[in-house]
Design a protein around this motif. Sequence first.
Motif, short mmCIF file in Angstrom:
data_model
loop_
_atom_site.label_atom_id
_atom_site.label_comp_id
_atom_site.label_asym_id
_atom_site.label_seq_id
_atom_site.Cartn_x
_atom_site.Cartn_y
_atom_site.Cartn_z
N GLU A 327 0.95 -1.26 -0.05
CA GLU A 327 -0.11 0.07 -0.06
C GLU A 327 0.83 1.24 -0.07
N ALA A 328 0.32 2.26 -0.72
CA ALA A 328 1.18 3.72 -0.32
C ALA A 328 0.86 4.21 0.95
N VAL A 329 2.08 4.49 1.58
CA VAL A 329 2.29 4.85 2.92
C VAL A 329 3.16 6.05 2.95
N GLN A 330 3.21 6.66 4.22
CA GLN A 330 4.25 7.62 4.53
C GLN A 330 5.40 6.87 5.42
N ALA A 331 6.58 7.49 4.95
CA ALA A 331 7.89 6.61 5.46
C ALA A 331 7.86 6.85 7.01
N HIS A 332 8.49 5.76 7.42
CA HIS A 332 8.53 5.60 8.94
C HIS A 332 9.51 6.87 9.74
N PHE A 333 8.83 7.29 11.02
CA PHE A 333 9.61 8.32 11.70
C PHE A 333 9.37 8.21 13.19
N GLU A 334 10.30 8.12 13.55
CA GLU A 334 10.34 8.27 15.11
C GLU A 334 10.84 9.41 15.88
N ARG A 335 12.10 9.76 15.45
CA ARG A 335 13.00 11.07 15.96
C ARG A 335 14.03 10.92 15.00
N SER A 336 14.57 12.31 14.83
CA SER A 336 15.65 12.27 13.88
C SER A 336 16.47 13.64 14.20
N ASP A 337 17.78 13.64 13.66
CA ASP A 337 18.46 14.78 13.46
C ASP A 337 17.82 15.68 12.38
N VAL A 338 18.02 16.96 12.44
CA VAL A 338 17.58 17.76 11.27
C VAL A 338 18.93 17.99 10.37
N CYS A 339 20.09 18.00 11.13
CA CYS A 339 21.40 18.15 10.30
C CYS A 339 22.51 17.49 11.06
N ALA A 340 23.48 16.76 10.80
CA ALA A 340 24.27 16.04 11.29
C ALA A 340 25.62 16.17 10.62
N VAL A 341 25.81 17.25 10.00
CA VAL A 341 27.14 17.60 8.93
C VAL A 341 28.16 17.69 10.01
N PRO A 342 28.23 18.79 11.12
CA PRO A 342 29.11 18.92 12.13
C PRO A 342 29.78 17.55 12.65
N ALA A 343 28.68 16.48 13.04
CA ALA A 343 29.21 15.42 13.50
C ALA A 343 29.81 14.38 12.40
N ALA A 344 29.51 14.59 11.15
CA ALA A 344 30.08 13.76 10.15
C ALA A 344 31.65 14.24 10.13
N SER A 345 31.85 15.51 10.20
CA SER A 345 33.21 16.03 10.07
C SER A 345 34.21 15.51 11.14
N VAL A 346 33.43 15.01 12.45
CA VAL A 346 34.20 14.54 13.16
C VAL A 346 34.45 13.08 12.88
N ILE A 347 33.45 12.24 12.30
CA ILE A 347 33.67 10.92 11.88
C ILE A 347 34.77 11.04 10.79
N ALA A 348 34.81 11.86 9.91
CA ALA A 348 35.69 11.83 8.77
C ALA A 348 36.91 12.20 9.21
N GLU A 349 37.32 12.86 10.28
CA GLU A 349 38.70 12.95 10.87
C GLU A 349 39.02 11.61 11.51
N ALA A 350 38.35 10.98 11.99
CA ALA A 350 38.30 9.46 12.58
C ALA A 350 38.85 8.61 11.36
N MET A 351 38.02 8.56 10.21
CA MET A 351 38.46 7.78 9.00
C MET A 351 39.76 8.10 8.52
#
Length: 396
Positions: A327-351
């Motif tokens: 059936e056509a539905v709406q995607a699942h949502f519980e909670r989320s970040d609006v933006c995680a780019v600053p966190a990704a920059s920390v993860i990229a440093e680790a990589m």
Amino acid sequence: MLRILTSGESHGPALTAVIEGIPAGLGITADSINRYLALRQMGYGRGRRQAIEHDSVEILSGVRHGRTLPGPITLVVRNRDYQNWQARMTAEPSDHPGAPILCPRPGHADLAGTLKYDLTDIRDVLERSSARTTAALVAAGSVCRALLGEIGIGVYGYVVAIGAVSSRAADPEKLSLEQPAIDASPVRCADPEAGDRMVAAIDAASQNGDTLGGAFEVVAVGCPPGLGAHTQWDRRLDARLACAMMSIQAVKAVEIGAGMPGARMPGSEVHDELLYDENLGFHRSRNNAGGIEGGISNGEPVVVRCGMKPLPTLKNRLRSVNVETHEAVQAHFERSDVCAVPAASVIAEAMMCIILAEATLDRFGGDSIEAFRRNAAATRAELAKRGYSGVRWSSR
Ligand code: EPS
């Protein structure tokens, strides 16, 4: 050979990393790892989960009295939220498994993973595809960062764009001084005025029930020439870095040096002419190569830029299809970040730290940290004789 394996689910009891191949005698403390775990949790636009978690590492093996042993290092980051998820996430059969998630989020691993593994409940995929699992990589990356510090390599990162708002690139030579102010910025940005506009863009996206992606840059300074090899596709340093960066959830683009803009410029404007000076030795007119030529580090700062798509968990749900009923539905949502780019920059440093630790161990070897340092110093002396001055490495 350096080997790192991580495990763990987003709402399971813990995330773990096992690291093998770090020389014996490297100074490591939980505090030196926790600093980066805390940074990964920060950034404007993060969701309610980060208020629950206070990530800190337990070192279960491989370190004694603050120094690495020859054996594997085991790092554990516990999920505080597990206490709210025990019935749904226990390893034992449960009478209360929770309602299955049946509405895949476009852009997430949900549908492809469910089809691949012959599953119905999308939770069985999303628990591991979640970017929460990067906490284990950040912990492992902190150990690698300590190794790199022993031979004068520093790794820095910062955000250059969020949504349509861009900020200036930082000067690699000044990054070690700028990093504390960058880390204090709510969006990990080098320009406070652009940072304010990024915060406003995140607020606007949040009000619309939307999410925002962006771009960040990771820079390694003090890399000696000769990391990586031109001889085989999987030994090339740029290829290894691109693979590691692209493995971060939501990263869809990786550029080294001039990257995509360089593809539109003539060769005379792209290639970094070679210069020689008694004090500096070999050096370049600029660094469009991003510190890597032919898959080998060339002694200039290694500069990697990544593009991150907006997170696929949207409050203003996207159209989707129920995996069982179609059936056509709406995607699942519980909670989320609006933006995680600053966190990704920390993860990229680790990589970046993980790949450079691997590449420096390939080049210098060493069962003990003393041997690693000694081998690196001997190579540095040899390179100085050939015209690569030690001044450029250590002054950065
Ligand atoms: C994350 C924790 C998760 C998400 C996010 C990363 O928390 P929860 O799912 O419990 O709200 O906020 O996960 C994703 C971005 C994703 O793609 O699943 C974290 O600690 O980084």
